[in-house]
Structures are given as structure tokens and as C-alpha cells.
Write an enzyme that holds these catalytic residues in place. Structure first.
Site, PDB file in Angstrom:
ATOM      1  N   SER A  82       0.859  -1.189   0.000  1.00  0.00           N
ATOM      2  CA  SER A  82       0.000   0.000   0.000  1.00  0.00           C
ATOM      3  C   SER A  82       0.890   1.232   0.000  1.00  0.00           C
ATOM      4  O   SER A  82       1.728   1.376  -0.885  1.00  0.00           O
ATOM      5  CB  SER A  82      -0.948  -0.027   1.199  1.00  0.00           C
ATOM      6  N   THR A  83       0.758   2.106   0.992  1.00  0.00           N
ATOM      7  CA  THR A  83       1.537   3.345   1.022  1.00  0.00           C
ATOM      8  C   THR A  83       3.030   3.057   0.929  1.00  0.00           C
ATOM      9  O   THR A  83       3.575   2.302   1.717  1.00  0.00           O
ATOM     10  CB  THR A  83       1.256   4.123   2.322  1.00  0.00           C
ATOM     11  N   HIS A 113      -2.566  -1.101  -3.414  1.00  0.00           N
ATOM     12  CA  HIS A 113      -3.742  -0.249  -3.248  1.00  0.00           C
ATOM     13  C   HIS A 113      -3.612   0.985  -4.143  1.00  0.00           C
ATOM     14  O   HIS A 113      -2.744   1.829  -3.921  1.00  0.00           O
ATOM     15  CB  HIS A 113      -3.881   0.195  -1.787  1.00  0.00           C
ATOM     16  N   MET A 136      -0.122   1.179   5.091  1.00  0.00           N
ATOM     17  CA  MET A 136      -0.871   1.554   6.284  1.00  0.00           C
ATOM     18  C   MET A 136      -2.027   0.582   6.512  1.00  0.00           C
ATOM     19  O   MET A 136      -2.627   0.091   5.565  1.00  0.00           O
ATOM     20  CB  MET A 136      -1.410   2.979   6.106  1.00  0.00           C
ATOM     21  N   ASP A 152      -4.538  -4.672   6.124  1.00  0.00           N
ATOM     22  CA  ASP A 152      -4.952  -5.509   5.013  1.00  0.00           C
ATOM     23  C   ASP A 152      -3.841  -6.508   4.678  1.00  0.00           C
ATOM     24  O   ASP A 152      -2.694  -6.127   4.479  1.00  0.00           O
ATOM     25  CB  ASP A 152      -5.259  -4.642   3.788  1.00  0.00           C
TER      26      ASP A 152
END
Length: 376
Positions: free
Chosen positions: A196-197, A222, A315, A318
Site C-alpha cells: 500500500s503506502t 492499493h 498503512m 490488510d
């Protein structure tokens, strides 16, 4: 409790129009505006917002620099980028996602007021989605201006109830196991990756270090809809593997990396000895679509010990449950270490959940994957 929004944009017209549009939504309250991030920081210190709407091109500090600095803090504030400089696949759009933007809205250079007014639902939904991505309801910060303890009209609006949608698990996507879903004997390995991030740059580093005959990979990063195709194209130019946006029915094969398309869940499936992906709609899982948990849990079910899982910077949590399920099914699982993560949330949760076999720095993941797919 309404969602508190701060608008940071150098255009007075945009600030005025955006305030009017968002204020018409009973679940959103605009607590302030700022013409640049320097003034924005002062507003944040006075009354912390739940979500920031952020332009990119501004005086004194550009929006991307501010976004990067904001997401390096211990408790970052979710941001929605709204700018003329974020066309699909552009370097600014990719950087915004890399620095942690929850979503991106491209506003036109001309007719901005009309666009914002006509895009009320799009903008409001982006704010609500960003708010829900934090996974928690924040307490209101009392106003300290003027020292008054009497609730203002704005504060009364903030006290209206706001309901966060339930955090769904991958059970809403994965059907109950049926006979034949236990992996059959095969030596073919597959790799599944979640990020993600910070993941866009981390994946670039990973894929550029892997050989062209690496076992087939399926990756969930993401990202909003329409950006994953350009992202896959960028990675394809840097990798010895072929990298493409996943399409329903694509075969997972050696030398190919499939990127889950934005706003679609991507599952690993098996037909005989062959693996393929299923790309489908569905509700948010762990507040994401695509969801790492959906991919990982499908890998546990259909690949079992033939899978190798990697969870990288990001972050939230997930992927943590899915990685534990993969681990329990005999898969070899790897987490990126804290020092090399932009945000250590997802790997940390997977480690805490007991689903990680090995923790390694970003620069060692490729070597670890090569060893894992040969030895394990």
C-alpha cells in the site's frame, strides 16, 4: 459526528466552491481552508481535520512535498488530491499515490467551478472513503479560539452522527471451499505480493531486481481505478519480467507479473495444474478494493504450500489475516522490515498475527524470493 475537512488550495475560487459543495453534505463539515501548506499546518494545529483536500501546485510548498512529510508523521491525516496536474499515469499522480494519497481527482484547467459543482458526489465519496481508510472514529477537538466553551453552529453540525461502514473480511468475496480446492501435487511455484503506502517505489525496486524467469506473480497494490494500467506499464519497462494489469482469466506463469486492477478484487484460482486469476467486483474488504487479504486467502486455498507470500510497506492491516492463512496452509511468507518501510503498518500486523516466516529489508526481498522458490 461529521467528517472534518480542511481544504488546501491556492485558488480562492476553488476554496470557495469546494467549501460550498462539501458543506451541502450533512455528513461533512469544512473546518477551514488555506492557500498553501504552511498556513494549512497552522490550521491543523488549531483544529485537526479528519481529511485534507490538497492541491499540488502552490506557493512556498507544493502539495506533493507536504503529502510526503505528512505521511512520515506518526499519525498521518488522510488526503484526497484534487489538482489539474494528476492526469492518469502522470508522474505527479504516481508520486501522489506513492506518498500515500487516498484518492486522486483531476480537475480541469478551465471550467473548474462547474466541474466541482457537478462532481459533488465524486468529491464527497472520496472524502468519506479517505475517512473510512483510517479505520476509526476520531474524537472532536474543542475549539480554542476566543476561549468560548459554548458550542458553535459548526460544532453542533459536527456532533451529528456519522456511521462508518463495517470492516468486512474476505469471506464476502471467497465462496465456501468445495471439493477439489485443496492444492494437487505440483512443483510449480507462484508468488503473491501485497503493498500500500510506499508500495509503488518498493515494487519498482523489487521487480527490477528479479530475473526474467521468476515464478508467476500476482500483486495487489492499493491504487485507484484507472491508474494500475499505467503503473503496470511503468514497471514493465523496468523489469526483466513481463508486467501487465491483470485481466479476468489471465494465466499465472513464469516470467509474468500481474497487477490487480484498481477498484477490482483479484483472486488466485486453479484449473488442474494451472493457476489463473479471477478479477471481479465486490464490496470493500479491510476497507480496500483490491484487497490483499482476498488475494492471500485465495492463494492459501488454491496454492497452499506452492505459494510464497510477500507483504510490504503500507498503512493498516490488510493482508495480515490472509498471510496467516497462507502460513498455516504451508506457504512460505515474507515481510518487509520496519527500517525499509515507508509505513510499517501492514507488515507489522502480519508479524503480530503470527503469519510471517522471515522479515527482511526491501533490498533483500528479491534474493529471498529466489531462494524460497528454489529451496522451499
Amino acid at each position: 459526528m461529521s467528517i472534518k475537512v480542511l481544504i488546501i488550495d491556492d485558488s480562492a475560487l476553488v476554496r470557495e466552491t469546494m467549501t460550498s459543495v462539501l458543506s451541502s453534505d450533512p455528513e461533512i463539515v469544512v473546518i477551514g481552508t488555506a492557500p498553501d501548506p504552511i498556513i494549512g499546518v497552522r490550521k491543523i494545529n488549531q483544529n485537526r481535520p479528519d481529511v485534507i483536500i490538497l492541491d499540488i501546485e502552490m506557493a512556498r510548498m507544493d502539495g506533493l512535498t507536504f503529502l510526503r512529510k505528512l505521511n512520515e508523521t506518526i499519525d498521518p491525516i488522510p488526503c484526497v488530491i484534487c489538482s489539474t496536474m494528476v492526469s492518469e499515469g502522470s508522474p505527479n499522480a504516481i508520486k501522489a499515490l506513492e506518498y500515500g494519497a487516498c484518492s486522486i481527482i483531476q480537475k480541469p484547467a478551465l471550467g473548474t467551478r462547474k466541474f466541482i459543482e457537478e462532481s459533488k458526489i465524486l468529491i464527497s465519496d472520496a472524502v468519506k472513503s479517505a475517512y473510512q481508510s483510517t479505520g476509526k472514529l476520531k474524537k472532536l477537538i474543542p475549539s480554542q479560539i476566543g476561549g468560548s466553551t459554548r458550542p458553535s453552529t459548526q460544532e453542533k453540525k459536527q456532533n451529528q452522527p456519522y456511521t462508518v461502514q463495517p470492516k468486512l473480511t474476505a469471506d464476502v468475496i471467497l465462496q465456501k471451499p468445495t471439493k477439489g480446492t485443496i492444492p494437487i501435487d505440483t512443483t510449480e511455484r507462484i508468488i503473491v505480493v501485497g503493498a500500500s503506502t510506499g508500495g509503488t517505489e518498493a515494487l519498482k525496486d523489487l521487480l527490477s531486481a528479479l530475473p526474467g524467469d521468476t515464478p508467476g506473480m500476482v500483486i495487489v497494490q492499493h491504487m485507484p481505478e484507472h491508474f494500475t494500467k499505467a503503473f503496470a506499464g511503468r514497471l514493465n519497462g523496468l523489469s526483466k519480467m513481463t508486467v501487465k494489469e491483470a485481466e479476468n482469466g489471465d494465466k499465472v506463469q513464469r516470467g509474468l507479473a500481474l497487477i490487480a486492477p484498481g477498484n477490482k478484487h483479484t483472486l488466485l484460482k486453479r484449473s488442474g495444474k494451472d493457476y489463473y486469476v479471477e478479477v471481479r467486483d465486490g464490496p470493500l474488504v479491510s476497507r480496500h478494493r483490491p484487497s490483499v487479504d482476498v488475494l492471500f486467502r485465495s492463494a492459501a486455498r488454491y496454492a497452499g504450500k506452492n505459494a510464497v507470500g510477500v507483504i510490504m510497506t503500507g498503512m493498516g492491516d490488510d493482508g495480515a489475516k490472509g498471510m496467516k492463512e497462507m502460513h498455516d496452509a504451508g506457504a512460505y511468507t515474507i515481510a518487509q522490515d520496519e527500517a525499509s518501510c515507508i509505513v510499517f503498518g501492514m507488515p507489522a500486523e502480519a508479524i503480530k498475527n503470527g503469519g510471517v516466516d522471515k522479515i527482511v529489508p526491501l533490498q533483500s526481498i528479491a534474493k529471498t524470493l529466489i531462494s524460497a522458490t528454489i529451496i522451499h
